[in-house]
Every structure is written in C-alpha cells, then in structure tokens.
Design a protein around this motif. Structure first.
Motif, PDB file in Angstrom:
ATOM      1  N   LEU A   1      -5.232   9.772  -2.238  1.00  0.00           N
ATOM      2  CA  LEU A   1      -5.848  10.833  -3.039  1.00  0.00           C
ATOM      3  C   LEU A   1      -5.019  12.118  -2.986  1.00  0.00           C
ATOM      4  O   LEU A   1      -4.864  12.822  -3.988  1.00  0.00           O
ATOM      5  CB  LEU A   1      -7.272  11.091  -2.563  1.00  0.00           C
ATOM      6  CG  LEU A   1      -8.304   9.997  -2.875  1.00  0.00           C
ATOM      7  CD1 LEU A   1      -9.645  10.332  -2.209  1.00  0.00           C
ATOM      8  CD2 LEU A   1      -8.491   9.847  -4.373  1.00  0.00           C
TER       9      LEU A   1
ATOM     10  N   THR B   1      -6.083   8.736   6.882  1.00  0.00           N
ATOM     11  CA  THR B   1      -6.301   7.368   6.425  1.00  0.00           C
ATOM     12  C   THR B   1      -5.478   7.110   5.171  1.00  0.00           C
ATOM     13  O   THR B   1      -5.005   8.044   4.507  1.00  0.00           O
ATOM     14  CB  THR B   1      -7.786   7.113   6.107  1.00  0.00           C
ATOM     15  OG1 THR B   1      -8.185   7.941   5.001  1.00  0.00           O
ATOM     16  CG2 THR B   1      -8.664   7.426   7.328  1.00  0.00           C
TER      17      THR B   1
ATOM     18  N   GLN C   1       0.832  -1.209   0.000  1.00  0.00           N
ATOM     19  CA  GLN C   1       0.000   0.000   0.000  1.00  0.00           C
ATOM     20  C   GLN C   1       0.862   1.253   0.000  1.00  0.00           C
ATOM     21  O   GLN C   1       0.559   2.233  -0.689  1.00  0.00           O
ATOM     22  CB  GLN C   1      -0.932  -0.010   1.207  1.00  0.00           C
ATOM     23  CG  GLN C   1      -2.052  -1.037   1.134  1.00  0.00           C
ATOM     24  CD  GLN C   1      -2.836  -1.124   2.426  1.00  0.00           C
ATOM     25  OE1 GLN C   1      -2.276  -1.385   3.477  1.00  0.00           O
ATOM     26  NE2 GLN C   1      -4.138  -0.904   2.337  1.00  0.00           N
TER      27      GLN C   1
ATOM     28  N   GLN D   1      -6.600   5.964   2.329  1.00  0.00           N
ATOM     29  CA  GLN D   1      -7.326   6.447   1.162  1.00  0.00           C
ATOM     30  C   GLN D   1      -7.134   7.960   0.988  1.00  0.00           C
ATOM     31  O   GLN D   1      -6.932   8.447  -0.131  1.00  0.00           O
ATOM     32  CB  GLN D   1      -8.812   6.130   1.284  1.00  0.00           C
ATOM     33  CG  GLN D   1      -9.158   4.652   1.188  1.00  0.00           C
ATOM     34  CD  GLN D   1      -8.900   3.884   2.482  1.00  0.00           C
ATOM     35  OE1 GLN D   1      -8.559   4.487   3.500  1.00  0.00           O
ATOM     36  NE2 GLN D   1      -9.089   2.572   2.442  1.00  0.00           N
TER      37      GLN D   1
END
Length: 429
Positions: free
Chosen positions: A111, A105, A54, A107
C-alpha cells in the motif's frame, strides 16, 4: 515569475541556478525512491518473509500507480500554480516514503508503494513543465542536462548510501532518511521558489476532462507520446537483466558491480551538462541524431560481449550510457517545445504516464525474450539488443517528423535552437 523574460538566455542568473538545482534534487529524490527497492530486495524479502513474486508486485505497484496518477491528474495539471501542484504531490510522496519506512508487513509495504507512486509519478512531469515555463528553448538543453544528472547521482550517491544504511541498521532506515531529506527539500521549495503561474493568465478550458481529451486527441501529441514510449523502451529492456548478464555471461565478480555503476554514474554526471550545452550550441536534433548512432553501436557491442575484463566493461558501459543520455537530454528539450503553454502540464503528465507504462511493458517483454541456460548464462540477450536498435530507429524517424512540425510553428530564433541554424540578425549589423 517568468525567468525567460527577465534575464539573458545565454547565462544563468543566481535564481535560475537555484531553480535548476532544486528541480534536479526533486528528480534525484523520486528516481532514488524508485531505484532503491531493487538492491534492498535481498534484505526486505527475508525480513517480511515474502518471495520473489510478492516482492516483484511491490516493485511494479509503484510503476503502475505512477502511470495511472499521471493520466488522472493530466486534466487538472494546467489549472493551478505549478509550484502549488509540485508541493502538493511532493508532500504526498514524502508521506508515502515515510510509510515505506514504517511498514512492518507485506500488505503495508504494498500500500505504501502504491501511495508513493500515485504522488511521485506526477512530480517528474511537473518538474518538466516548470523547466519549460521558466527557461527559453535556447538554453533548455543545458537545463535538461543538469536535471538528468539526478539519475546518475542516484547511482553514485543514493544507492551506495542506502545500502550502507540498510546494512548498518535495517531496511527501514534508508526510507526514513529519504523522508527526512525530502522534508528539507520541500521547505526550501516552499520558501525560495516563486509562483509559476503565467499560464493561468491564458484562456483555460472550463472542463478538466475536455482539457485532457483535447490533449490526447491531437495527432502531433499522439506521435510525441509514441516516440516517448519508444525512447523509454531501450533502458527498461536492458536494465533489469544488466547485473545478471555482467556476472553470469561476462565473468565479472559480483563484488565488482558497484565499481561499474560508480564509474558509469560519474561519467554521466560529468557528461550530462556538456551534452545539454552541446544541444543548445549545435542543435538539439543533431545531438539526438549523434546520440542515437552512438547508442545503437554500443548496444550492439554490449549485447554481444563474451568474457571481458573489468576495465574494458567499464569503458563500454560508460560510453553506452553517454550515448543513451545524448538521446534523452535533447529529446526532452525537443519535447518541451511541443505543447502549447496552456497544455504543458497535461502533456507532461501524460508523457510521464507513457514512460512508466511503456517501461513496465518493456521489462515484461524482455523477460519473455531472455531465458536462463543450463550453464547459468542468459540466453537471447543479443535479441534484446536488436529490439532496442529497432525501437531506436523508429523513434528517430518519428522525432525527425515531429521536429519538422515543431519548426513550422516556431519563430526563426526558436527554430535555430532546435537545429542550430544561425539566428536572423534583425539589426543589419
């Protein structure tokens, strides 16, 4: 304002010094934002409870979004005042950096890195277009040398300070500090930099898409982009595994790594402007040739090292980077003579995209070449050295052909700036 037309090409005016300084600062901010993610990985991964896969996605998201943004904006890059384009993308870059600092987070951080790459990936190309517009070819080597010191400064100043802030507080603080410093830089650009819009007085194509098409379908531009990809490949193949190679293969203590980067960065800061001056004085292609020879020798030495002392490694690493920068600085100056005035923005935007994408591809290829042995040492690292040498030789041949083509399109005075032939004395004295 066209600086080239209003001041001596041999000595920088006060405003020229300001322009070079602010362009170098902008490069410093963009490079540091990209480079800071890797050393912060050890802090970010446990903080966000994510794994290496990740985190690798977070790092690569910037490069690929930056490459995409360059292609998307290339058609519009020559249709506006370059100062306004610079401020637009710089504001977006600061917003993305601030978002990184506020992300809680995986995510949100992903972004944020995509947004930062979309805006930050264009800034470098705009910086090069401005430098090309405002400075004549005869002193452009010095300009590129000063701007390139931003890379070294990010190693010497940015990364240690970022790690200190992260260790002192948390990983959010370096990004918040960069955003605050970026706001200050943006205000200075807005207040002090004059419009860069002389290219708008030249005939423009009506369609930005046709402008993009006419930039990418010229054979000499395609050859230039191919050369850019090959010149970029070397660094991106060596850097990802540099720390592991030094620690696991060369026997250098992990805590001694900052000293290696510190001395290398200081040497680059010192030699960068000197390389730029040499490129202007002796010829940009000649300096590129010497830089290519030096970097080939040092890459072969570096990738074949065994256990070595720290002082010797520092010397070898520093000389290798001097060779690399002795290629990059004159190469950028030579590339600045390639596009027509009305295509500088699109040419540099596409070139920046090629750099990002080829760098990402080079890292992937290097990852498939290098393997980890049972003793913890990297295997086949010498193969990367051979690949880098091969790409360097092909890039040299391509650039030799390109600079001959550039010379055929330039005046004798500008050809002299490329190959250091004495300029024609029209006064007869």
């Amino acid at each position: 304002m066209n600086i080239a037309a209003t001041s001596s090409p041999l000595k920088f005016s006060r405003y020229q010094k300001f322009v070079v300084g602010i362009l170098a600062f902008l490069q410093f901010a963009v490079i540091l934002d990209f480079m800071l993610m890797s050393p912060l990985g050890a802090v970010i991964m446990p903080a966000l409870a994510i794994g290496p896969k990740q985190f690798g996605l977070v790092v690569s998201a910037y490069a690929f979004s930056a490459g995409l943004s360059g292609l998307l904006t290339a058609g519009f890059a020559d249709r506006f005042d370059r100062k306004k384009i610079l401020l637009f993308f710089y504001i977006g870059f600061i917003a993305g950096t601030l978002w990184c600092g506020l992300a809680q987070t995986f995510q949100a951080l992903l972004l944020a890195r995509i947004v930062t790459g979309l805006f930050g990936g264009v800034i470098g190309s705009v910086v090069l277009a401005i430098a090309t517009d405002l400075f004549p070819l005869q002193i452009r080597g010095r300009v590129m040398g000063l701007i390139q010191t931003a890379f070294a400064a990010s190693q010497v100043l940015g990364i240690p300070i970022g790690l200190y802030l992260s260790n002192r507080w948390n990983w959010h603080v370096p990004f918040l500090a960069m955003a605050a410093l970026g706001v200050l830089g943006g205000l200075i650009v807005s207040w002090r930099m004059q419009p860069v819009a002389d290219h708008l007085g030249l005939p423009q194509e009506h369609s930005p898409w046709m402008h993009l098409l006419h930039t990418v379908n010229q054979p000499r531009y395609l050859a230039a982009f191919a050369t850019t990809a090959l010149v970029t490949t070397g660094g991106f193949m060596l850097m990802p595994f540099g720390s592991a190679y030094v620690v696991n293969n060369l026997g250098i203590n992990l805590h001694s790594l900052p000293m290696v980067y510190l001395v290398t960065g200081l040497c680059t800061i010192f030699f960068g402007p000197l390389i730029g001056k040499a490129a202007d004085a002796f010829g940009k292609f000649r300096v590129f040739t010497l830089g290519t020879a030096l970097s080939i020798v040092m890459v072969l030495v570096y990738t074949h090292l065994k256990v070595i002392s720290l002082p010797m490694l520092i010397v070898i690493n520093a000389v290798m980077f001097v060779g690399i920068f002795s290629r990059m600085i004159p190469f950028q100056a030579l590339m600045s003579a390639m596009p027509a005035n009305t295509q500088r923005g699109s040419f540099n935007a596409i070139g920046a995209s090629v750099q990002q994408l080829s760098g990402g591809l080079a890292s992937v290829v290097a990852g498939h070449i290098v393997t980890l042995g049972t003793d913890g040492k990297l295997q086949h690292f010498d193969t990367i050295g051979y690949v880098v040498v091969g790409t360097s030789l092909v890039a040299f041949v391509l650039l030799w052909q390109l600079q001959r083509g550039i010379g055929n399109r330039l005046s004798p005075q500008r050809v002299a700036a490329l190959i250091a032939e004495p300029p024609v004395n029209k006064s007869g004295s």
